[in-house]
Write an enzyme that holds these catalytic residues in place. Structure first.
Site, PDB file in Angstrom:
ATOM      1  N   GLU A   1      28.559  44.328 -11.535  1.00  0.00           N
ATOM      2  CA  GLU A   1      29.338  44.229 -10.298  1.00  0.00           C
ATOM      3  C   GLU A   1      30.807  44.538 -10.511  1.00  0.00           C
ATOM      4  O   GLU A   1      31.416  45.216  -9.697  1.00  0.00           O
ATOM      5  CB  GLU A   1      29.249  42.803  -9.713  1.00  0.00           C
ATOM      6  CG  GLU A   1      27.978  42.515  -8.966  1.00  0.00           C
ATOM      7  CD  GLU A   1      27.974  41.115  -8.367  1.00  0.00           C
ATOM      8  OE1 GLU A   1      27.614  40.981  -7.198  1.00  0.00           O
ATOM      9  OE2 GLU A   1      28.334  40.150  -9.067  1.00  0.00           O
TER      10      GLU A   1
ATOM     11  N   CYS B   1      32.605  42.831   7.458  1.00  0.00           N
ATOM     12  CA  CYS B   1      33.865  43.108   8.124  1.00  0.00           C
ATOM     13  C   CYS B   1      34.581  41.803   8.453  1.00  0.00           C
ATOM     14  O   CYS B   1      33.945  40.776   8.655  1.00  0.00           O
ATOM     15  CB  CYS B   1      33.722  43.910   9.413  1.00  0.00           C
ATOM     16  SG  CYS B   1      32.825  45.432   9.213  1.00  0.00           S
TER      17      CYS B   1
ATOM     18  N   LYS C   1      31.357  40.587   0.074  1.00  0.00           N
ATOM     19  CA  LYS C   1      30.946  39.238  -0.293  1.00  0.00           C
ATOM     20  C   LYS C   1      29.851  38.714   0.615  1.00  0.00           C
ATOM     21  O   LYS C   1      28.957  38.005   0.193  1.00  0.00           O
ATOM     22  CB  LYS C   1      32.150  38.302  -0.246  1.00  0.00           C
ATOM     23  CG  LYS C   1      31.782  36.904  -0.658  1.00  0.00           C
ATOM     24  CD  LYS C   1      32.870  36.235  -1.423  1.00  0.00           C
ATOM     25  CE  LYS C   1      32.382  34.989  -2.104  1.00  0.00           C
ATOM     26  NZ  LYS C   1      31.523  35.293  -3.260  1.00  0.00           N
TER      27      LYS C   1
ATOM     28  N   GLU D   1      21.686  37.024 -14.245  1.00  0.00           N
ATOM     29  CA  GLU D   1      22.981  36.763 -13.608  1.00  0.00           C
ATOM     30  C   GLU D   1      24.114  37.336 -14.467  1.00  0.00           C
ATOM     31  O   GLU D   1      25.075  37.894 -13.939  1.00  0.00           O
ATOM     32  CB  GLU D   1      23.151  35.249 -13.378  1.00  0.00           C
ATOM     33  CG  GLU D   1      24.511  34.800 -12.887  1.00  0.00           C
ATOM     34  CD  GLU D   1      24.965  35.397 -11.559  1.00  0.00           C
ATOM     35  OE1 GLU D   1      24.170  36.078 -10.885  1.00  0.00           O
ATOM     36  OE2 GLU D   1      26.150  35.198 -11.206  1.00  0.00           O
TER      37      GLU D   1
ATOM     38  N   LYS E   1      26.706  40.145 -13.077  1.00  0.00           N
ATOM     39  CA  LYS E   1      28.180  39.984 -13.080  1.00  0.00           C
ATOM     40  C   LYS E   1      28.836  41.189 -13.734  1.00  0.00           C
ATOM     41  O   LYS E   1      29.807  41.721 -13.236  1.00  0.00           O
ATOM     42  CB  LYS E   1      28.602  38.715 -13.833  1.00  0.00           C
ATOM     43  CG  LYS E   1      28.364  37.413 -13.160  1.00  0.00           C
ATOM     44  CD  LYS E   1      29.293  37.076 -12.009  1.00  0.00           C
ATOM     45  CE  LYS E   1      28.755  37.572 -10.701  1.00  0.00           C
ATOM     46  NZ  LYS E   1      27.820  36.823  -9.996  1.00  0.00           N
TER      47      LYS E   1
ATOM     48  N   TRP F   1      33.832  47.020   6.345  1.00  0.00           N
ATOM     49  CA  TRP F   1      32.853  47.416   5.343  1.00  0.00           C
ATOM     50  C   TRP F   1      31.937  48.403   6.059  1.00  0.00           C
ATOM     51  O   TRP F   1      31.223  48.035   6.996  1.00  0.00           O
ATOM     52  CB  TRP F   1      32.070  46.206   4.858  1.00  0.00           C
ATOM     53  CG  TRP F   1      31.186  46.502   3.687  1.00  0.00           C
ATOM     54  CD1 TRP F   1      31.564  46.610   2.384  1.00  0.00           C
ATOM     55  CD2 TRP F   1      29.767  46.692   3.705  1.00  0.00           C
ATOM     56  NE1 TRP F   1      30.472  46.864   1.595  1.00  0.00           N
ATOM     57  CE2 TRP F   1      29.350  46.928   2.379  1.00  0.00           C
ATOM     58  CE3 TRP F   1      28.811  46.701   4.718  1.00  0.00           C
ATOM     59  CZ2 TRP F   1      28.021  47.162   2.040  1.00  0.00           C
ATOM     60  CZ3 TRP F   1      27.490  46.930   4.382  1.00  0.00           C
ATOM     61  CH2 TRP F   1      27.112  47.154   3.044  1.00  0.00           C
TER      62      TRP F   1
ATOM     63  N   ARG G   1      35.363  40.396   2.855  1.00  0.00           N
ATOM     64  CA  ARG G   1      34.266  40.784   3.747  1.00  0.00           C
ATOM     65  C   ARG G   1      34.140  42.302   3.887  1.00  0.00           C
ATOM     66  O   ARG G   1      33.228  42.798   4.557  1.00  0.00           O
ATOM     67  CB  ARG G   1      34.474  40.172   5.132  1.00  0.00           C
ATOM     68  CG  ARG G   1      34.547  38.660   5.117  1.00  0.00           C
ATOM     69  CD  ARG G   1      34.740  38.110   6.511  1.00  0.00           C
ATOM     70  NE  ARG G   1      33.636  38.463   7.371  1.00  0.00           N
ATOM     71  CZ  ARG G   1      32.483  37.830   7.418  1.00  0.00           C
ATOM     72  NH1 ARG G   1      32.283  36.782   6.650  1.00  0.00           N
ATOM     73  NH2 ARG G   1      31.524  38.224   8.232  1.00  0.00           N
TER      74      ARG G   1
ATOM     75  N   ASN H   1      32.001  43.624  14.430  1.00  0.00           N
ATOM     76  CA  ASN H   1      31.366  43.404  13.126  1.00  0.00           C
ATOM     77  C   ASN H   1      29.876  43.284  13.412  1.00  0.00           C
ATOM     78  O   ASN H   1      29.475  42.474  14.236  1.00  0.00           O
ATOM     79  CB  ASN H   1      31.971  42.121  12.535  1.00  0.00           C
ATOM     80  CG  ASN H   1      31.179  41.506  11.409  1.00  0.00           C
ATOM     81  OD1 ASN H   1      31.316  40.329  11.135  1.00  0.00           O
ATOM     82  ND2 ASN H   1      30.357  42.276  10.750  1.00  0.00           N
ATOM     83  N   GLY H   2      29.052  44.129  12.758  1.00  0.00           N
ATOM     84  CA  GLY H   2      27.610  44.098  13.014  1.00  0.00           C
ATOM     85  C   GLY H   2      27.098  45.503  13.274  1.00  0.00           C
ATOM     86  O   GLY H   2      27.745  46.482  12.898  1.00  0.00           O
TER      87      GLY H   2
ATOM     88  N   HIS I   1       7.867  45.423 -24.317  1.00  0.00           N
ATOM     89  CA  HIS I   1       7.040  46.262 -23.448  1.00  0.00           C
ATOM     90  C   HIS I   1       7.852  47.364 -22.776  1.00  0.00           C
ATOM     91  O   HIS I   1       7.481  47.828 -21.700  1.00  0.00           O
ATOM     92  CB  HIS I   1       6.342  45.391 -22.398  1.00  0.00           C
ATOM     93  CG  HIS I   1       5.453  44.352 -23.013  1.00  0.00           C
ATOM     94  ND1 HIS I   1       4.263  44.670 -23.619  1.00  0.00           N
ATOM     95  CD2 HIS I   1       5.603  43.019 -23.154  1.00  0.00           C
ATOM     96  CE1 HIS I   1       3.700  43.571 -24.091  1.00  0.00           C
ATOM     97  NE2 HIS I   1       4.508  42.551 -23.828  1.00  0.00           N
TER      98      HIS I   1
HETATM   99  C1  G6P Z   1      26.381  39.699  -1.736  1.00  0.00           C
HETATM  100  C2  G6P Z   1      27.445  39.191  -2.685  1.00  0.00           C
HETATM  101  C3  G6P Z   1      26.802  38.370  -3.794  1.00  0.00           C
HETATM  102  C4  G6P Z   1      25.971  37.247  -3.208  1.00  0.00           C
HETATM  103  C5  G6P Z   1      24.937  37.775  -2.201  1.00  0.00           C
HETATM  104  C6  G6P Z   1      24.280  36.645  -1.429  1.00  0.00           C
HETATM  105  O1  G6P Z   1      25.584  40.619  -2.399  1.00  0.00           O
HETATM  106  O2  G6P Z   1      28.163  40.274  -3.246  1.00  0.00           O
HETATM  107  O3  G6P Z   1      27.816  37.808  -4.619  1.00  0.00           O
HETATM  108  O4  G6P Z   1      25.316  36.564  -4.230  1.00  0.00           O
HETATM  109  O5  G6P Z   1      25.577  38.616  -1.242  1.00  0.00           O
HETATM  110  O6  G6P Z   1      25.253  35.995  -0.660  1.00  0.00           O
HETATM  111  P1  G6P Z   1      25.086  34.528  -0.097  1.00  0.00           P
HETATM  112  O7  G6P Z   1      26.331  34.297   0.708  1.00  0.00           O
HETATM  113  O8  G6P Z   1      23.854  34.522   0.753  1.00  0.00           O
HETATM  114  O9  G6P Z   1      24.968  33.597  -1.255  1.00  0.00           O
END
Ligand code: G6P
Length: 604
Positions: free
Chosen positions: A484, A2, A599, A477, A481, A74, A27, A100-101, A500
């Site tokens: 996501e 948030c 994020k 990764e 991507k 969020w 956020r 937020n929390g 396997h």
């Molecule tokens: C969320 C984001 C990712 C990120 C992860 C860890 O899942 O969507 O993009 O890699 O958090 O975030 P950090 O800020 O700890 O790297």
């Protein structure tokens, strides 16, 4: 999670708040709301959906005033609906609360409040705070917030306003909160980008801090009301750096920033003449006999690359874990363990708790972090900043590349100190690292070719990504991507493990991305490509420039510049980021704000 913005000063509060929330939408973007004091009353407007829905609805309201608070959500407790949006208030409407929390004991608190006659309008945990503060209020808002927080526990960045006091009362535990200092105006926000148009002078609140923010000034105390001194920090990020810079999406802007980011990460730290790196760390790398690395999401894949780098160059055993597993698995840690956590935001709650767990057990702790002054940086023994600048796109790109560069430097730092990395090898490796910004610049030129591949396969239901050794995390990764931001199902596997299980999935409809760059294991990966081809799979190979072998077996070959095989993830991830981006654009997805994601994940 948030985003929060609060303002008290001389400008139109709604404009400052909407502008700030826009910069914090990464956020969360399930709903948004605002409260502004108009003619002595706090007027609340809140809407499910993205910030634009709120902005459109504000055109029908006169919210002219110089004091207000706002939120972008969020969702955790309660669906993303209008009533569940913040700010929360009570029947009387004189107090507004933004949170937020998670308030962990909200259910018993709520039952008690209902029994005492309070009526709730939302399903959120946050609303209990509005009622609790109302109940405690006897003319002193600060005292009421303090009394309420003595009863509520959990994680919070809390922002409270009362119509009779032009002050914003804030408190934090776990969730981030920063105060921006102006002249005749002051600000509150979850993160620095919201403040950058107005001020660069900020105070990062610590866990257990409260503050009262008025036009004239800011007073920080602990939760008991004792004054505490907090440093005023001048942030160096420019506003431009936090905006799109002419690109259609933040993600693309951030992908293109990567050469510059690498220069910043490596800047002044590589010393070929001394065959070492200068990281300014206090920790003694010779003291530790094992390393644990914890992280979440993309940062976890950086941890995985880091494991290969540290084991190869520093010959130290390395364990890696996703933070949410580590914190509950009772890891075997002692004072000879160096626990490293990697995080862009420095706020991810699982990562924070995992590093706390290692610290409790006696480990030395090191954060590899982007956000200056973030929660993790205050808890670890030492921080290595990755200097990626503000990352706004929810799908992490430039922070990942900077994390990889930071892990390579840490491996050299440990390797040299432990005597496992000789001068000549170190010098050569550092020379290769120095070339990385230029090589990534070259890799960006692959965009038209990658866009063509994205178009060709954009209707695929599934994708498979394969990579071996240090390129296995690159495969993961790349798949992450794509998932996501395009919502195409993508699975990643270490190339040798494919036979396997995932080999059963291969048919002529399945695009298979194979990381086949030059390395001591190259031949093995080429064999895996042949296994895919023999079963009709469509191979998209990422290979090293000059390779003439792979194209015999792959429908498409993306040639990336040559580098040391331990640095190949840095250049190879670029076309995979572009593949995800171009596919998502093709499919009309919301690249910067993919559904359900946020994020910065500050809830468990
Ligand atoms: C969320 C984001 C990712 C990120 C992860 C860890 O899942 O969507 O993009 O890699 O958090 O975030 P950090 O800020 O700890 O790297």
């Amino acid at each position: 999670m948030c985003g929060i913005v609060g303002y008290v000063g001389f400008r139109e509060a709604s404009e400052v708040i909407l502008d700030g929330l826009k910069r914090l939408e990464y956020r969360g973007y399930d709903s948004a709301g605002i409260a502004v004091k108009v003619n002595g009353h706090l007027e609340v407007v809140k809407k499910a959906g993205k910030l634009q829905v709120l902005a459109d609805s504000l055109k029908e309201h006169n919210l002219s005033g110089q004091f207000g608070v706002g939120h972008t959500r969020w969702a955790t407790h309660g669906a993303p609906t209008d009533p569940n949006a913040h700010p929360h208030t009570t029947e009387k409407g004189d107090i507004v609360v933004i949170h937020n929390g998670i308030i962990e004991n909200y259910l018993p608190l709520k039952e008690g409040l209902i029994a005492r006659g309070h009526t709730f309008t939302s399903e959120t945990d946050s609303e209990v705070l509005a009622h609790l503060i109302e109940e405690k209020y006897r003319g002193d808002l600060v005292e009421a917030v303090r009394l309420a927080l003595a009863e509520a526990y959990g994680a919070y960045a809390l922002v409270v306003a009362h119509q009779d006091h032009e002050e914003i009362v804030v408190a934090r535990t776990v969730s981030p909160l920063v105060i921006g200092l102006g002249e005749g105006e002051n600000f509150v926000a979850s993160d620095v980008p919201a403040l950058l148009p107005y001020t660069r002078r900020v105070i990062f609140l610590h866990d257990g801090d409260m503050a009262v923010v008025t036009r004239e000034g800011v007073k920080v105390t602990d939760l008991a009301g004792n004054p505490v001194e907090r440093e005023v920090v001048t942030v160096e990020w420019s506003l431009e750096a936090a905006e799109k810079g002419g690109h259609p999406h933040y993600m693309l802007k951030e992908i293109y920033e990567q050469p510059r980011v690498l220069e910043n990460t490596l800047g002044g730290r590589l010393h070929e003449e001394e065959a070492g790196v200068e990281l300014g760390l206090k920790l003694d790398p010779t003291h530790y006999d094992k390393v644990h690395i914890v992280a979440c999401g993309t940062a976890y894949y950086a941890a995985w690359v880091g494991k290969y780098l540290l084991e190869a160059l520093a010959r130290v055993p390395v364990e890696i874990d996703v933070a949410s597993e580590y914190r509950y698995r009772d890891p075997v840690v002692d004072d000879k363990t160096l626990a490293i956590c990697i995080s862009q935001s420095g706020e991810t709650i699982d990562t924070l708790e995992a590093i706390r767990e290692a610290k409790r057990k006696g480990a030395g702790t090191l954060g590899v972090i982007n956000a200056k002054g973030s929660s993790i940086t205050r808890e670890v023994d030492d921080t290595l900043y990755i200097h990626a600048g503000p990352e706004i796109g929810v799908a992490s790109t430039k922070a990942y590349i900077a994390m990889l560069a930071a892990m390579a430097m840490l491996a050299v730092w440990m390797g040299r100190a432990r005597g496992s990395l000789d001068e000549k090898t170190a010098r050569e490796f550092l020379g290769e690292m120095r070339k990385l910004p230029r090589l990534v610049e070259e890799a960006l030129e692959l965009r038209p070719q990658v866009a063509h591949i994205a178009e060709k396969y954009h209707q695929a239901q599934d994708y498979l990504f394969l990579g071996r050794h240090i390129q296995a995390p690159t495969a993961y990764e790349g798949a992450l991507k794509l998932k996501e931001i395009s919502y195409i199902h993508a699975e990643a596997y270490p190339a040798g493990e494919m036979k396997h299980g995932p080999i059963a999935l291969i048919d002529e409809r399945l695009p298979v991305v194979v990381l086949a760059t030059q390395s001591p294991f190259y031949e093995k990966t080429v064999s895996n490509i042949q296994e895919v081809r023999a079963r009709g799979g469509r191979v998209i190979a990422v290979a090293t420039e000059g390779d003439t072998e792979v194209k015999k077996f792959a429908q498409d070959v993306i040639y990336v510049p040559q580098t040391h095989h331990l640095l190949a993830p840095v250049v190879s991830v670029v076309p995979l980021q572009l593949l995800a981006y171009e596919t998502a654009v093709f499919l009309g997805r919301d690249v910067d704000q993919p559904r359900n994601l946020a994020k910065s994940v500050t809830v468990e």
